[in-house]
Motif scaffolding. Structure first.
Motif, PDB file in Angstrom:
ATOM      1  N   LYS A 265       1.385  -1.298   0.308  1.00 11.95           N
ATOM      2  CA  LYS A 265      -0.302  -0.066   0.039  1.00 11.95           C
ATOM      3  C   LYS A 265       0.861   1.237   0.010  1.00 11.95           C
ATOM      4  CE  LYS A 265      -0.593   0.561   4.858  1.00 11.95           C
ATOM      5  NZ  LYS A 265      -1.479   1.009   5.477  1.00 11.95           N
ATOM      6  N   ILE A 266      -0.383   2.877  -0.150  1.00 13.31           N
ATOM      7  CA  ILE A 266       1.028   3.831  -0.052  1.00 13.31           C
ATOM      8  C   ILE A 266       0.769   4.804   0.983  1.00 13.31           C
ATOM      9  CG2 ILE A 266       1.575   5.927  -1.037  1.00 13.31           C
ATOM     10  CD1 ILE A 266       1.075   4.502  -3.874  1.00 13.31           C
ATOM     11  N   SER A 267       1.510   5.124   1.959  1.00 12.21           N
ATOM     12  CA  SER A 267       0.792   6.218   3.035  1.00 12.21           C
ATOM     13  C   SER A 267       1.579   7.703   2.861  1.00 12.21           C
ATOM     14  CB  SER A 267       1.957   6.383   4.258  1.00 12.21           C
ATOM     15  OG  SER A 267       2.219   4.285   4.911  1.00 12.21           O
ATOM     16  N   LEU A 268       0.165   7.955   1.986  1.00 11.20           N
ATOM     17  CA  LEU A 268       0.250   9.047   1.459  1.00 11.20           C
ATOM     18  C   LEU A 268      -0.313  10.093   2.048  1.00 11.20           C
ATOM     19  CD1 LEU A 268      -3.112   7.641  -1.635  1.00 11.20           C
ATOM     20  CD2 LEU A 268      -0.280   8.324  -2.085  1.00 11.20           C
ATOM     21  N   GLY A 269      -0.311  10.065   3.308  1.00  9.20           N
ATOM     22  CA  GLY A 269      -1.303  11.498   3.814  1.00  9.20           C
ATOM     23  C   GLY A 269       0.427  11.568   4.449  1.00  9.20           C
ATOM     24  N   LEU A 270       1.619  10.987   4.059  1.00  9.35           N
ATOM     25  CA  LEU A 270       3.229  11.719   4.658  1.00  9.35           C
ATOM     26  C   LEU A 270       3.444  11.982   3.339  1.00  9.35           C
ATOM     27  CD1 LEU A 270       5.218   9.050   6.999  1.00  9.35           C
ATOM     28  CD2 LEU A 270       3.844  11.621   6.925  1.00  9.35           C
ATOM     29  N   ASP A 271       3.413  11.594   2.088  1.00  8.92           N
ATOM     30  CA  ASP A 271       4.167  11.676   0.157  1.00  8.92           C
ATOM     31  C   ASP A 271       3.184  12.952   0.422  1.00  8.92           C
ATOM     32  OD1 ASP A 271       5.437   9.409   0.154  1.00  8.92           O
ATOM     33  OD2 ASP A 271       3.172   8.269  -0.905  1.00  8.92           O
ATOM     34  N   ILE A 312       0.860  20.520  -6.958  1.00  8.40           N
ATOM     35  CA  ILE A 312       0.242  19.870  -7.628  1.00  8.40           C
ATOM     36  C   ILE A 312       0.656  18.218  -7.563  1.00  8.40           C
ATOM     37  CG2 ILE A 312      -0.566  19.670 -10.128  1.00  8.40           C
ATOM     38  CD1 ILE A 312       0.383  22.277 -10.911  1.00  8.40           C
ATOM     39  N   LEU A 313       1.182  17.702  -7.407  1.00  4.24           N
ATOM     40  CA  LEU A 313       1.580  15.954  -7.414  1.00  4.24           C
ATOM     41  C   LEU A 313       1.005  15.586  -5.480  1.00  4.24           C
ATOM     42  CD1 LEU A 313       2.452  13.424  -8.311  1.00  4.24           C
ATOM     43  CD2 LEU A 313       4.552  14.407  -6.721  1.00  4.24           C
ATOM     44  N   ALA A 314       1.092  16.794  -5.292  1.00  6.23           N
ATOM     45  CA  ALA A 314       0.215  16.468  -3.635  1.00  6.23           C
ATOM     46  C   ALA A 314      -1.603  16.141  -4.164  1.00  6.23           C
ATOM     47  CB  ALA A 314       1.384  17.345  -2.856  1.00  6.23           C
ATOM     48  N   LYS A 320      -8.687   9.755  -5.464  1.00 12.34           N
ATOM     49  CA  LYS A 320      -9.173   8.254  -5.572  1.00 12.34           C
ATOM     50  C   LYS A 320      -8.707   7.565  -6.429  1.00 12.34           C
ATOM     51  CE  LYS A 320     -12.447   4.953  -3.892  1.00 12.34           C
ATOM     52  NZ  LYS A 320     -14.261   5.052  -3.196  1.00 12.34           N
ATOM     53  N   ASN A 321      -9.001   8.449  -8.412  1.00  8.96           N
ATOM     54  CA  ASN A 321      -8.688   7.967  -9.082  1.00  8.96           C
ATOM     55  C   ASN A 321      -7.065   8.555  -9.538  1.00  8.96           C
ATOM     56  OD1 ASN A 321     -10.774   5.822  -9.525  1.00  8.96           O
ATOM     57  ND2 ASN A 321     -11.835   7.798 -10.211  1.00  8.96           N
ATOM     58  N   LYS A 322      -5.908   8.075  -9.778  1.00  4.01           N
ATOM     59  CA  LYS A 322      -5.428   8.809 -10.463  1.00  4.01           C
ATOM     60  C   LYS A 322      -4.834   9.210 -11.665  1.00  4.01           C
ATOM     61  CE  LYS A 322      -3.710   8.243  -5.323  1.00  4.01           C
ATOM     62  NZ  LYS A 322      -4.614   7.655  -5.100  1.00  4.01           N
ATOM     63  N   ALA A 323      -4.562   9.484 -11.834  1.00  5.97           N
ATOM     64  CA  ALA A 323      -4.319  10.574 -13.271  1.00  5.97           C
ATOM     65  C   ALA A 323      -3.015   9.860 -14.172  1.00  5.97           C
ATOM     66  CB  ALA A 323      -3.981  12.139 -12.897  1.00  5.97           C
ATOM     67  N   ALA A 324      -3.187   9.274 -14.812  1.00  8.71           N
ATOM     68  CA  ALA A 324      -2.344   8.816 -15.588  1.00  8.71           C
ATOM     69  C   ALA A 324      -0.406  10.032 -15.566  1.00  8.71           C
ATOM     70  CB  ALA A 324      -1.981   8.548 -17.446  1.00  8.71           C
ATOM     71  N   TRP A 325      -0.478  10.941 -15.852  1.00  8.24           N
ATOM     72  CA  TRP A 325       0.478  11.703 -15.609  1.00  8.24           C
ATOM     73  C   TRP A 325       1.412  11.968 -13.887  1.00  8.24           C
ATOM     74  CZ3 TRP A 325       0.747  15.439 -11.802  1.00  8.24           C
ATOM     75  CH2 TRP A 325       0.026  15.106 -10.313  1.00  8.24           C
ATOM     76  N   ILE A 326       0.710  10.643 -13.301  1.00  8.13           N
ATOM     77  CA  ILE A 326       1.292  11.665 -12.401  1.00  8.13           C
ATOM     78  C   ILE A 326       3.043  10.398 -12.311  1.00  8.13           C
ATOM     79  CG2 ILE A 326       1.212  10.225  -9.615  1.00  8.13           C
ATOM     80  CD1 ILE A 326      -1.507  11.271  -9.695  1.00  8.13           C
ATOM     81  N   GLN A 375       2.385  -0.775 -11.239  1.00  3.92           N
ATOM     82  CA  GLN A 375       2.598  -1.633 -11.144  1.00  3.92           C
ATOM     83  C   GLN A 375       0.347  -1.813 -11.260  1.00  3.92           C
ATOM     84  OE1 GLN A 375       4.542  -3.112  -7.818  1.00  3.92           O
ATOM     85  NE2 GLN A 375       6.056  -3.530  -9.358  1.00  3.92           N
ATOM     86  N   THR A 376       0.317  -0.664  -9.956  1.00  5.93           N
ATOM     87  CA  THR A 376      -1.426  -1.304 -10.206  1.00  5.93           C
ATOM     88  C   THR A 376      -2.319  -0.931 -10.822  1.00  5.93           C
ATOM     89  OG1 THR A 376      -0.894   0.788  -9.049  1.00  5.93           O
ATOM     90  CG2 THR A 376      -1.130  -0.840  -6.711  1.00  5.93           C
TER      91      THR A 376
END
Length: 383
Positions: A265-271, A312-314, A320-326, A375-376
């Motif tokens: 999983k990803i700890s998105l809060g810290l990112d 903008i990345l943050a 919820k749906n990650k854009a392809a550009w990320i 990967q996801t």
């Protein structure tokens, strides 16, 4: 204000050099010119190019953008000494061996500069400050008779090296300066350019000679200590310093990345916090580079790793749906960070040493996010 040019020989002219203070703005010391009229009833004045008017309209805005004008002010010598005594800052005096004509030219120049129409000037920390204005005044008054006698093989120091000599005891201020100032200060300063620092100008005056108006003589005929205080011990490095804090951050992110990898999983809060902070820092660097008159904030390659787009990345990571550009952005982030390291290693710009753990976190999290999101996406699990 007239000082009486016809009796210039009755004046004693001195360079005052003041020790550093405890606040950042006073860390580099200060310089002023003392004009003392001999005799019990003589005037004793200090000409100070390092003052500004707090009543200036939009004071803080002009200060931040480098548009604030400094000015020449005049105070009595007693007032000047009392101020530095209260701050426990030493004052050293170099009495200058000027001829009556040279004193007269200097007085005329200072009086002209003190005229309300001319006393304000565009301040530049490196090239037009309280010390360089004094040096320029003496060069105008004395002309070619003033010979600086610079060392033949001086130690090479960049502008950043010179700053570090004074702010090393203030690690957060040292970090802030290194983040704000660009590659333009990573070139070697000439002996003349080093005189923007009062201590270095004092040394230059001590080496200088006067030639062409009789026998060659030293510019300084007498040195005095006006105020002296016990030398303060070097402050011990506080636990709340950037080196310790940033390494602690790196350890935390390292542990979380290990746990994220194990749990898939990803700890998105810290990112979001990490890249959001870097993005805000990037906006500050852009502002200082492109929207201020500060000459030393140009060509700041900290922008390669602290980039405004990280904000903008943050925001994108919160969706919820990650854009392809990320994924593509993360790859570009890694490339730019590598380029920043190359600039640092090759000496084009020196970054603050405490940033090493932040670079590690940047590489670690950008790489982890890039591969995890990729990967996801391939597995069709991003939702």
């Amino acid at each position: 204000m007239s000082l009486g040019h016809s009796q210039a020989q009755m004046f004693e002219v001195s360079l005052l050099t003041c020790g550093p203070g405890e606040e950042l703005y006073s860390s580099f010391g200060h310089s002023a010119i003392r004009i003392r009229q001999t005799g019990s009833q003589g005037r004793d004045l200090v000409f100070n190019f390092g003052t500004f008017d707090f009543n200036t309209p939009n004071f803080y805005g002009k200060f931040a953008t480098g548009k604030l004008n400094y000015m020449l002010s005049v105070s009595t010598y007693d007032q000047f000494v009392v101020e530095y005594y209260q701050d426990q800052r030493e004052i050293r005096e170099q009495v200058l061996d000027l001829s009556a004509e040279q004193k007269d030219f200097l007085l005329q120049h200072l009086e002209a500069q003190y005229d309300p129409a001319r006393r304000f000037y565009k301040y530049d920390f490196f090239f037009n400050n309280c010390a360089t204005k004094i040096r320029d005044a003496f060069e105008i008054a004395i002309g070619r008779q003033l010979v600086w006698n610079d060392p033949v093989n001086p130690e090479e120091k960049t502008f950043r090296n010179l700053i570090d000599e004074y702010v090393y005891p203030l690690p957060w201020a040292d970090l802030g300066i290194d983040l704000a100032l660009g590659a333009v200060i990573d070139r070697d300063a000439t002996e003349r350019e080093e005189q923007y620092l009062p201590d270095y100008m004092e040394q230059a005056f001590a080496r200088a000679t006067l030639e062409g108006d009789g026998p060659t003589r030293p510019l300084v005929k007498e040195s005095r200590i006006i105020l002296e205080f016990p030398e303060k011990a070097d402050p011990s490095l506080s636990l709340l310093n950037p080196y310790l804090i940033f390494w602690l951050v790196a350890v935390i992110y390292g542990v979380l990345t290990f746990l994220d990898k194990r749990k898939g999983k990803i700890s998105l809060g810290l990112d979001v916090i990490f890249f959001g902070v870097l993005g805000l820092l990037g906006f500050l660097i852009v502002f200082l580079w492109f929207f201020t008159d500060h000459s030393a904030t140009k060509w700041n390659w900290n922008l390669l790793w602290a980039f405004p787009g990280h904000l903008i990345l943050a925001i994108g990571l919160l969706r919820k749906n990650k854009a392809a550009w990320i994924g593509r952005y993360l790859l570009a982030t890694l490339i730019l960070a590598v380029l920043a390291l190359l600039i640092w290693i090759l000496g084009f710009q020196s970054f603050h040493p405490s940033l090493v753990p932040l670079f590690l976190v940047l590489f670690l999290r950008a790489n982890f996010l890039y591969y995890h999101i990729g990967q996801t996406e391939k597995a069709g699990l991003v939702n």
